[in-house]
Write a protein that holds these residues in place. Structure first.
Motif, PDB file in Angstrom:
ATOM      1  N   SER A  27       0.827  -1.205   0.000  1.00  0.00           N
ATOM      2  CA  SER A  27       0.000   0.000   0.000  1.00  0.00           C
ATOM      3  C   SER A  27       0.867   1.263   0.000  1.00  0.00           C
ATOM      4  CB  SER A  27      -0.896   0.012   1.238  1.00  0.00           C
ATOM      5  OG  SER A  27      -0.100   0.043   2.385  1.00  0.00           O
ATOM      6  N   PHE A  63      -5.769   9.978  -8.750  1.00  0.00           N
ATOM      7  CA  PHE A  63      -6.670  10.144  -7.613  1.00  0.00           C
ATOM      8  C   PHE A  63      -6.709  11.628  -7.220  1.00  0.00           C
ATOM      9  CE2 PHE A  63      -3.364  10.692  -4.383  1.00  0.00           C
ATOM     10  CZ  PHE A  63      -2.260  10.138  -5.012  1.00  0.00           C
ATOM     11  N   THR A  64      -7.687  11.968  -6.430  1.00  0.00           N
ATOM     12  CA  THR A  64      -7.805  13.365  -5.992  1.00  0.00           C
ATOM     13  C   THR A  64      -7.863  13.437  -4.476  1.00  0.00           C
ATOM     14  OG1 THR A  64     -10.202  13.323  -5.973  1.00  0.00           O
ATOM     15  CG2 THR A  64      -9.168  13.946  -8.043  1.00  0.00           C
ATOM     16  N   ALA A 119      -4.761  10.089   1.309  1.00  0.00           N
ATOM     17  CA  ALA A 119      -5.277   9.234   0.232  1.00  0.00           C
ATOM     18  C   ALA A 119      -4.569   7.896   0.338  1.00  0.00           C
ATOM     19  CB  ALA A 119      -5.012   9.880  -1.121  1.00  0.00           C
ATOM     20  N   PHE A 120      -5.330   6.831   0.264  1.00  0.00           N
ATOM     21  CA  PHE A 120      -4.758   5.481   0.422  1.00  0.00           C
ATOM     22  C   PHE A 120      -4.792   4.786  -0.921  1.00  0.00           C
ATOM     23  CE2 PHE A 120      -4.477   1.091   1.606  1.00  0.00           C
ATOM     24  CZ  PHE A 120      -3.710   1.071   2.774  1.00  0.00           C
ATOM     25  N   LEU A 121      -3.658   4.264  -1.326  1.00  0.00           N
ATOM     26  CA  LEU A 121      -3.594   3.554  -2.604  1.00  0.00           C
ATOM     27  C   LEU A 121      -3.269   2.078  -2.333  1.00  0.00           C
ATOM     28  CD1 LEU A 121      -1.512   6.149  -4.686  1.00  0.00           C
ATOM     29  CD2 LEU A 121      -3.984   6.021  -4.403  1.00  0.00           C
ATOM     30  N   SER A 122      -4.121   1.193  -2.817  1.00  0.00           N
ATOM     31  CA  SER A 122      -3.941  -0.238  -2.592  1.00  0.00           C
ATOM     32  C   SER A 122      -3.047  -0.841  -3.662  1.00  0.00           C
ATOM     33  CB  SER A 122      -5.298  -0.958  -2.666  1.00  0.00           C
ATOM     34  OG  SER A 122      -6.097  -0.618  -1.575  1.00  0.00           O
ATOM     35  N   GLN A 123      -2.326  -1.856  -3.284  1.00  0.00           N
ATOM     36  CA  GLN A 123      -1.633  -2.753  -4.210  1.00  0.00           C
ATOM     37  C   GLN A 123      -0.761  -2.004  -5.240  1.00  0.00           C
ATOM     38  OE1 GLN A 123      -5.475  -4.919  -5.067  1.00  0.00           O
ATOM     39  NE2 GLN A 123      -4.086  -6.652  -5.044  1.00  0.00           N
ATOM     40  N   ILE A 124       0.156  -1.221  -4.756  1.00  0.00           N
ATOM     41  CA  ILE A 124       1.065  -0.524  -5.672  1.00  0.00           C
ATOM     42  C   ILE A 124       2.337  -1.363  -5.804  1.00  0.00           C
ATOM     43  CG2 ILE A 124       2.358   1.609  -6.102  1.00  0.00           C
ATOM     44  CD1 ILE A 124      -0.738   1.930  -6.166  1.00  0.00           C
ATOM     45  N   ALA A 131      -3.943  -1.179   7.089  1.00  0.00           N
ATOM     46  CA  ALA A 131      -5.321  -0.664   7.043  1.00  0.00           C
ATOM     47  C   ALA A 131      -6.165  -1.364   8.116  1.00  0.00           C
ATOM     48  CB  ALA A 131      -5.915  -0.926   5.661  1.00  0.00           C
ATOM     49  N   VAL A 159      -0.548  -7.880   0.318  1.00  0.00           N
ATOM     50  CA  VAL A 159      -0.404  -7.117  -0.932  1.00  0.00           C
ATOM     51  C   VAL A 159      -0.833  -5.659  -0.755  1.00  0.00           C
ATOM     52  CG1 VAL A 159      -0.722  -9.185  -2.358  1.00  0.00           C
ATOM     53  CG2 VAL A 159      -2.701  -7.743  -1.791  1.00  0.00           C
ATOM     54  N   GLY A 160      -1.185  -5.296   0.482  1.00  0.00           N
ATOM     55  CA  GLY A 160      -1.556  -3.908   0.752  1.00  0.00           C
ATOM     56  C   GLY A 160      -2.873  -3.503   0.124  1.00  0.00           C
ATOM     57  N   THR A 168     -10.538   6.425  -1.156  1.00  0.00           N
ATOM     58  CA  THR A 168      -9.785   7.107  -2.221  1.00  0.00           C
ATOM     59  C   THR A 168     -10.134   6.439  -3.548  1.00  0.00           C
ATOM     60  OG1 THR A 168      -8.009   7.525  -0.660  1.00  0.00           O
ATOM     61  CG2 THR A 168      -7.498   7.791  -3.010  1.00  0.00           C
TER      62      THR A 168
END
Lengths: 212, 416, 60
Positions: free
Chosen positions: B285, B316-317, B341-346, B376, C29-30, C37
């Motif tokens: 993440s 994303f915003t 802002a949370f970004l999954s699976q990068i 999370a 995998v996060g 978001t």
């Protein structure tokens, strides 16, 4: 009849040596005649053929406990109105006798001798409390009239040879007692314990293979 | 039936009946005239029945229950004397185990057997605990035999008419107390499914009466026990908490980028571009934290996280707003100067972020922090919710079914 | 709890194992299941864009 005594069958003259220290009755192994020494206290036994049933024990079966082996030497079968009881006479320790009561796969073992009941016989009812001592109260399980009595093998101390008496069993947890009530006589009882057949570890029994 | 030469003549029609139970049989019905009679000299009564019933477990059939072979000796149909319903009891026998009953009502079966270990109960009690099971009084009744066929080890007609019965249940178990002036008999029982009965006696289950309603000892949802559901749920919840603590504790939360941005630096450009940063490890993440010094104002930006190797953009915003004031003697505030802002699976790789800001009249700057591998907690709460579905659903259904079960009883603990 | 109890719980155990497996996988995998978001992906075939043509589609 005392241990070591030799008795001749009055019908067929077969000789029988008494194995128990005290024996009330021997059933002739050849002709089935009762060999009995009257003491004057009990009724003369009425000859009755041992009925055929599904018990898996027989005379000659053994009960092998860790510290002692018991040999079944005699059988007294009580035909009650709605039940039956086999009292197996088991010999151990050079002629001593104990009783093993059996009925429909349930077992009780009685090491102590017959005793006279000092309480009120009216207590001996189904569902009623029977005071055996300050510590022990039993609850009556049933009252059944004995309608038939048959013997086989050698019978230890036993005073009930004629049907017509009442049998009361009373228990509390594993403690159990059989009371035998004859009209106008003292009430005698045996005290012992209910026990699982597995714990008695019977050997040399009847196989009844169709149930296996 | 096979293997018995023990015979008894019917006192009514003189037919010679072969008796399977030998001297243990104390009552039977004549195979010819169907008269019920006791075999003892003391028993003179003859009983004929105005009804008949074909046993679904044939007399003489053998079945294996819990590894023990039993033979069906007889069948009695009994009728309850108050509510007038009837049920069937098959008496089954094994020389090593004694006798037992297979009782059937509305297609529901119980195996019931006499016990020496009497439960710890005063005769008047309405409930008791035995071996951890809480037994409650379900019914009291007197019954009458309306049909009998086969052999019996006691005078079933007389005993049924003279006993008063009480039954206590802790599904799938039951205790039955049969009490008369001459006898107090305790039996224990356990529910059997029709397929278990059919399998034991090797007959098709379709030949057994079909189930209607709910059996009074029928276990709910298979063989699930309440205690086991509670214990297992606690175990799973503890495991979940430990897993979450482990993941939270081991989350790196590594700051991979941090920078401050001022509107004045934009000049003619529409966006800021961060310097490149490297994300390590596998897929993880990413948290982007925006802080703008605001007061009664807002800040908005569109972000594009660009994988410099593949060119993949993640767009994303984020808007941040913060208002505060004083009204009716009380101060108030709303919003925050900080937004995440949370970004999954990068996936791992080399990245930069393009930022397209919209400044309001008073907001002219902001800072950006990028964190890699952030745990999370929302997943934990959702998992807890999902895991709770089963035990909660089980206990709701159990309560509903228990209420339904006890609606048949005069001693229901529920109100209807 | 004995073996019979566990047999009775077989569906619950299966369900719990699946949920826990999913939970652990997501952490590995996060993956945040319900992410406020909102994101969109664009693929530019390896070309390094620097934001040209941005539409300002997201606005407050």
């Amino acid at each position: 009849m005392k241990r070591g005594d030799v008795h001749s069958c009055p019908s067929c003259n077969t000789l029988h040596t008494v194995t128990l220290i005290e024996s009330s009755l021997i059933v002739c192994k050849s002709c089935g005649t009762y060999i009995h020494e009257a003491t004057g206290d009990e009724n003369t036994p009425e000859q009755s053929k041992m009925p055929d049933d599904w018990t898996f024990l027989k005379i000659g079966s053994t009960c092998e406990l860790p510290q002692q082996t018991f040999h079944l030497v005699g059988r007294c079968r009580l035909q009650l109105r709605n039940d039956y009881k086999n009292f197996w006479c088991a010999e151990y320790g050079r002629g001593k006798c104990l009783w093993i009561a059996e009925s429909f796969g349930s077992f009780s073992i009685f090491l102590s001798a017959w005793e006279k009941f000092a309480g009120d016989p009216a207590q001996l009812r189904a569902g009623a409390s029977v005071k055996m001592s300050n510590e022990l109260k039993l609850i009556g399980e049933y009252v059944e009239k004995c309608e038939g009595i048959s013997f086989a093998g050698e019978i230890g101390a036993w005073n009930f040879f004629t049907p017509g008496f009442f049998v009361v069993q009373a228990s509390a947890t594993t403690k159990t007692s059989f009371f035998f009530l004859e009209p106008k006589k003292n009430v005698s009882f045996l005290s012992g314990e209910k026990i699982l057949a597995e714990r008695l570890n019977f050997k040399n029994t009847i196989e009844w293979n169709e149930w296996k | 039936m096979s293997g018995s030469s023990y015979t008894i003549a019917c006192p009514k029609c003189q037919t010679v009946n072969t008796v399977r139970g030998k001297a243990m049989t104390l009552a039977l019905t004549c195979s010819s005239c169907k008269t019920y009679f006791g075999v003892g000299k003391w028993s003179k009564d003859l009983t004929t029945f105005g009804t008949s019933y074909e046993p679904v477990l044939p007399i003489g059939a053998k079945g294996k229950i819990d590894g023990k072979v039993y033979e069906v000796m007889g069948l009695v149909v009994k009728k309850e004397q108050k509510y007038k319903y009837d049920w069937r009891e098959y008496i089954i026998f094994n020389p090593f185990e004694g006798y037992a009953f297979l009782s059937e009502y509305n297609g529901h079966w119980n195996m019931v057997w006499p016990v020496d270990d009497v439960p710890p109960l005063a005769m008047s009690a309405s409930d008791f605990v035995d071996e951890g099971f809480h037994f409650r009084l379900f019914q009291k009744y007197k019954a009458k035999v309306i049909y009998a066929v086969g052999e019996f080890f006691f005078d079933v007609v007389h005993i049924t008419e003279t006993t008063f019965n009480r039954e206590f249940i802790a599904p799938p178990l039951l205790f039955a107390l049969e009490k008369s002036d001459d006898s107090v008999l305790w039996c224990k029982g356990e529910y059997m499914t029709p397929s278990e009965v059919a399998s034991a006696f090797q007959i098709p289950v379709s030949k057994l009466p079909s189930k209607t309603g709910m059996g009074y000892t029928q276990p709910m949802m298979g063989k699930i026990k309440n205690g086991a559901v509670v214990s297992f749920s606690i175990l799973v919840f503890i495991f979940l908490l430990i897993a979450q603590m482990f993941f939270s504790g081991s989350a790196e939360e590594k700051v991979v980028y941090q920078g401050n941005f001022f509107q004045a630096d934009l000049k003619d450009q529409k966006f800021f571009k961060t310097s490149s940063f490297t994300l390590e490890g596998g897929s993880k993440s990413l948290e982007v934290v925006v802080v703008a010094p605001l007061l009664n104002d807002w800040f908005f930006a569109e972000f594009s996280l660009i994988d410099e190797t593949t060119g993949t953009e993640t767009i994303f915003t984020k808007d941040v707003e913060y208002y505060q004031g004083y009204e009716d003697g009380e101060s108030w505030s709303e919003g925050s100067t900080k937004g995440e802002a949370f970004l999954s699976q990068i996936p791992a790789g080399k990245y930069h972020i393009n930022i397209y800001p919209e400044f309001s009249t008073s907001s002219h700057e902001f800072s950006l922090t990028v964190k890699r591998d952030v745990a999370a907690w929302s997943n934990f709460w959702l998992t807890l919710l999902m895991l709770s579905v089963f035990p909660i659903g089980y206990f709701i259904r159990r309560n509903w079914m228990e209420k339904k079960r006890w609606s048949e009883s005069d001693y229901s603990p529920y109100e209807y | 709890m004995n073996l019979d109890d566990l047999k009775g719980l077989k569906y619950y155990i299966g369900y719990a194992a699946a949920v826990m497996g999913f939970f652990i996988y997501s952490h590995m995998v996060g993956w945040k299941w319900f992410n406020p978001t909102h994101t969109e992906k664009e693929h530019n075939n390896g070309t390094h864009h620097v934001g040209g043509g941005r539409s300002y589609m997201y606005h407050k």
